[in-house]
Structures are given as C-alpha cells and as structure tokens.
Enzyme design. Structure first.
Site: not given
Length: 610
Positions: A215, A331, A362
């Site tokens: 991320s 995601d 994710h």
C-alpha cells in the site's frame, strides 16, 4: 633443497587449510537453487544489533530553517560487528510506524450533495503518537535477517520521529528514501541524534539496497526508484498507489477509494501526520490547508498540475531498479491499474520486470520464494537467471492457493485480442451483448444512489440501470487485459455520475461466494470530461456526448454456464458522490460499445456463446 620444498609445500597446505577453517567458521549467506537460505548463525534474534539514527535530507518542509532528518532503525546480524561481515539491505519506509488517526465522526468528506459542490467542512483528527519511539514492524526482520540481509526501516517525513511534513505524494516523499539509500551507500550523512552532530556510518552495508512494502509502504519504493538513486537495485511494490489522482479520481469523476467513502488526499494527510506536535500547526497551514486544499479540486475532479506532480509514471525516466510488481485484481482500494501502468512502462523502458497478480483484495505479496530469488539476484549478485525467465507474469487462478500462481508469458496474456461487443435493446430488463450489429434505439435509466450494484444486477427489471448480457457460456472464457468502453449519452441535468460494471450472472449468493464469481471489473467516469481529463464542460440537457475510458485491468476465467453482463448506471453508493435521485441518462445503443480482451479473440468468444 628437496627438504626445503617439502617444508614450503607443507606450510602452504597448512595455511590454506587454516584459512578454509576460518572461512567455514565465519557466518556467510548460503544459496540453494538461486535462493538465500535461512542460516542458523543469523537466526538468533537476541543477538541482533539494533540501533536508531537520523539521516539528513536535502529539504526543509517543517519551516524550522534546518534540513529535515529522517528517523532510521537498523537491525543486523551481530556478525556484521564481530566478523566485519558486510551484507545487502532490505529497506522499508512508511508513514504508519508511529500510529494513525482514528475514524472519528466527520473525518471524511460528506458525499451527500449535488455534483459540483464541495460539501460541508470536515473534522480534522490528530494522531496520538505511540510512545517515545515508533513501533517498527518485525515481519521483515523475521523473514530477511536470517537469510543474510540487514533490514532497515524509516519513518516518512512528518511521521514518527522524522522531521518534516507529510505531503501525500509530494517531492519530499521521493527525496526522503533517496537520502537514506545514499547514507547506506556512503554518500550521505547520518547522525546518532535527531539534533546532534556525531556522525554514524553504514560500514556494514555492501551498498546494495532493495525495497518492498504494501500500500503506502509499497508506493514509497517506487517513489525512491524514480529518483534514479544509485544503490537501489530492486523493488517489490505490493498494491502501490502510483498516482494520487487515480486513487481519488476516476476519468474526471470525484471517486472514493473502496472502503473509505468520502476520503480525499487531505484526509490521508491527517491520518498519517504523527510527527512532532510542535510542528503540526505549521505543517497543517502550509501543506494541508494551502497546498492540498488549493490543488485537490473536489468541485470538478479534473486533472491538474497538483495531481500530475503526484503521479510516478511521468517520473520513471530516471528509474533503473529491477521491478517486481504485485497486486490483487479485486483490490478496490488501490485499484489494479496502479500496478499495471507502471509495469507496462517499465517493460517499454527495457527494465527487468515481473508481475504477480492474485484474485483477492488489497495487499498480498508474491510467494516468498519468488521474492527471495528477486532479491538474491539483484542484492547478493547470485546468477539465478530470474531476469531471463520466459514467463514474466504469475497469476493466481480463481480457486488456487495464492502461493501457487500460474505462469504466463506476460500480462496481458499475449493471446488476448479485443472483441468488440454491441448492445441490443431491452436494457431495463436484459438486452443483448453481442458481436452482431447493435440497435439504433435509445434507452433510459434514472439515477438513484440508494441501490447498490448488486441490487441492480440482481433485479429482473429496473429503471435505475441498463444491463446487456451475452448468451450463457457453453465453455469457459478467459479474459485478460483492459476492457474499454465507448458510451454515447445525454443527461437531463448539467452533471451526472457514470458507473460501468462487468458482472458474471447469475450472481452467486452466500458468505462463501468468491468475488470473482460475481464481479469481473468496473470503472467510473465524468461525462463532462468527454474531451479530456483537464477540461470539462457542463452537459446541455438532451445533447448527446461520447466518452471513452478503460475499465480496471483484469485476468479472469468466466465459468461455463455464466453470462457476462455489461451494466451501466449513474451514482454508485460505495464510490461516488450521492446526489439526489432523478437524474436521467439516455444511451444511444448503436454508439455504445464494449471492447473485451478475450484470450483467443473473436473465435474463442463466438465458440463460447454460440
């Protein structure tokens, strides 16, 4: 003379044996099948040397007149001290190490308003920093130090014990990791104290650095790589945000990231701003309330210089690090376009590249074995041939273990070709999606944000969406790549949300239903940006406009017996703003098309549906 030669030979043999014995006693990395192995001598965490320091940068973003220093944490095997062992570094940097703000009511922007409005002022939470020293993650230490690496962590600008201000994709977030890497290669200064002058050297580093993270932590390796900093040899970004615009906007439309309705770039700033409390007021005024607020433009959602400067794609010209990208096709927070656009550009540049996709949401790194080989090649310099592998893409199939991806020559699948599909009337119930010529008629939908996409897809008839479906598949159909849509529409209002979904019908119900059994891919767009992302114009009621845009990249095998549905509706309660119901969109069927990337092309599609 003979005795002398024999004695000399014996001495040489003894010396060689002694050196061999010493070498055997020294702890060294071990490699098998091109992978660094866990070494017992590197596995006792109680003997690891751990220390903190501050690396000086080339910027001052907190306005104190001093160059900002980044807090760095080092974890290394004790042999780097006792045996003068030098090892490569795996480096992770993050804005999250010192904690984040909570989800207090009003933290997000209110999305319940008409398009073109900003909405009421939101609440600004404060991060309560955790402890005197940020809690640095141990997961990478457990994975990599026993395999013969040094692990280095650093807090991003304006977070934890690092100086500066968070800028959420600003220039200092590229220069901060660059400075740390330069320190690791002996070309920058590090200090034992945040404000001290006693220098500390990275004498235990080989100067070879790799980066990874998930991320935001996966974004920063790419940010560092775009600087072209010497010593950064390889990166493995996992679900990285490669463009703030693509994270918070979609084809000109104000759109939230999945799961965070109402989030925008200033919200993320508040979420991570855990740095020095005495500097926060200055940072808030200069960054959040000025730079971010003046640039983000929630009224139009258009691309501008603010967003362009927070996109790493145009900055890749200096990049030379080997790239191993990882992402999930489902995601909907950091969407799969983020990784694909960078992977595609890296290939065009001739960089060593590989990509791993799974079917979940994710996060999700590649298998440890693949990561190991990547770092072993570029950091330890072991010739394991990873850069010459025929297959560049590894995709986890829908029902497979994520540790067991299927290898493909590339992504998209080289055998995939666009199949143009046209619409036939009946969209309020279920029109056709076919390679045959479409209808010249028009069909209408009425916006109502109270319906989710699943509500609309399951409805046998609805005035709030248009749905066009293929015949039931007689065999599995493999989609790989980026689907493209052309939609010609008119609106009865000057602005409208536009949402488009590809779904697999009938929808499977129940807690055990996989998302790949229902959702194929989707995207959103602003019809006012039909000309370009930087220039919009109000829609004239009744006038038709044609807009072209891509759906999110995907690689999915649609099972036999299912139907592929192309669904068009307006406001999406999970992602878009929530205007009052009633906006009407009319669609010209013969001017609306879907290009679907099918492995095997038109022949494979026709075989599956006929």
């Amino acid at each position: 003379m003979t005795y002398y030669l024999k004695a000399k030979t014996a001495l040489v043999v003894t010396l060689m044996f002694s050196l061999f014995t010493i070498a055997q006693e020294k702890a060294l990395p071990v490699f098998v099948n091109g992978e660094a192995q866990i070494v017992e001598a590197f596995s006792d965490a109680s003997k690891y040397i751990r220390h903190d320091l501050w690396v000086e940068t080339e910027f001052d973003t907190d306005g104190d007149g001093e160059l900002d220093r980044m807090h760095v944490s080092v974890t290394r095997p004790d042999q780097t001290e006792t045996e003068n062992l030098k090892l490569p570094v795996i480096y992770i940097t993050s804005p999250y190490f010192a904690g984040v703000a909570g989800d207090a009511p009003g933290t997000m922007w209110n999305v319940k308003h008409e398009l073109g409005e900003i909405g009421e002022e939101r609440f600004h939470p404060e991060v309560k920093r955790r402890g005197k020293r940020p809690i640095i993650s141990n997961s990478h230490i457990r994975k990599w130090v026993p395999r013969g690496y040094i692990v280095v962590h650093s807090s991003s600008p304006g977070t934890g014990l690092s100086d500066g201000a968070p800028t959420i994709g600003g220039l200092n977030e590229e220069l901060a990791p660059k400075a740390v890497i330069q320190w690791l290669t002996g070309k920058n200064k590090g200090f034992t104290e945040r404000n001290g002058n006693e220098e500390v050297k990275a004498y235990w580093s080989t100067g070879k650095v790799g980066m990874t993270g998930t991320s935001y932590n996966g974004t920063l390796p790419l940010a560092a790589a775009t600087t072209g900093v010497e010593g950064l040899e390889a990166i493995i970004p996992i679900a990285p945000n490669t463009s703030s615009y693509h994270y918070y906007r979609s084809n000109g439309l104000v759109r939230s990231p999945g799961g965070y309705l109402g989030e925008d770039i200033d919200v993320l700033y508040d979420f991570v701003h855990s740095g020095d409390e005495d500097k926060r007021a200055f940072n808030n005024k200069t960054v959040r309330d000025t730079e971010l607020m003046n640039g983000m433009d929630r009224q139009t959602g258009d691309m501008n210089d603010f967003w362009y400067n927070r996109d790493y794609l145009p900055k890749m010209k200096n990049m030379n690090a080997a790239l191993f990208m990882s992402h999930g096709f489902n995601d909907w927070n950091v969407m799969p376009e983020h990784s694909y656009r960078i992977y595609k550009k890296a290939k065009e540049m001739g960089l060593d590249t590989k990509i791993y996709y799974h079917q979940n949401g994710h996060g999700g790194p590649p298998p440890t074995s693949q990561m190991n080989k990547w770092f072993t090649k570029y950091l330890h310099g072991i010739d394991n041939g990873v850069e010459n592998e025929e297959n560049k893409a590894y995709i986890v199939r829908e029902y497979d273990n994520r540790q067991e991806p299927t290898a493909y020559k590339d992504y998209p699948n080289p055998d995939a070709k666009d199949v143009t599909l046209n619409l036939t009337k009946g969209g309020n119930k279920a029109g056709g999606l076919t390679t045959s010529k479409g209808n010249k008629s028009k069909e209408k939908l009425t916006d109502d944000v109270s319906f989710t996409w699943k509500d609309l897809a399951k409805s046998e008839t609805s005035q709030n969406r248009l749905l066009y479906v293929t015949a039931p598949l007689k065999e599995d159909l493999h989609i790989s790549g980026v689907a493209k849509v052309t939609i010609t529409l008119s609106s009865n209002k000057s602005a409208a949300n536009l949402s488009t979904y590809l779904v697999s019908l009938p929808l499977k119900a129940g807690k055990n239903a996989k998302i790949t059994e229902n959702l194929i891919t989707r995207s959103w767009a602003d019809p006012k940006n039909y000309k370009s992302l930087t220039d919009e114009e109000d829609l004239k009621p009744g006038k038709f406009y044609t807009i072209n845009f891509d759906l999110q990249p995907d690689d999915q095998i649609i099972k036999k017996g299912q139907q592929i549905g192309f669904m068009i509706f307006s406001s999406d309660p999970e992602f878009t703003l929530h205007p009052k119901a009633g906006t009407e969109l009319n669609i010209k069927l013969d001017k609306t098309k879907l290009k679907l990337p099918v492995v095997g092309g038109k022949d494979a599609f026709e075989k599956a549906v006929n």
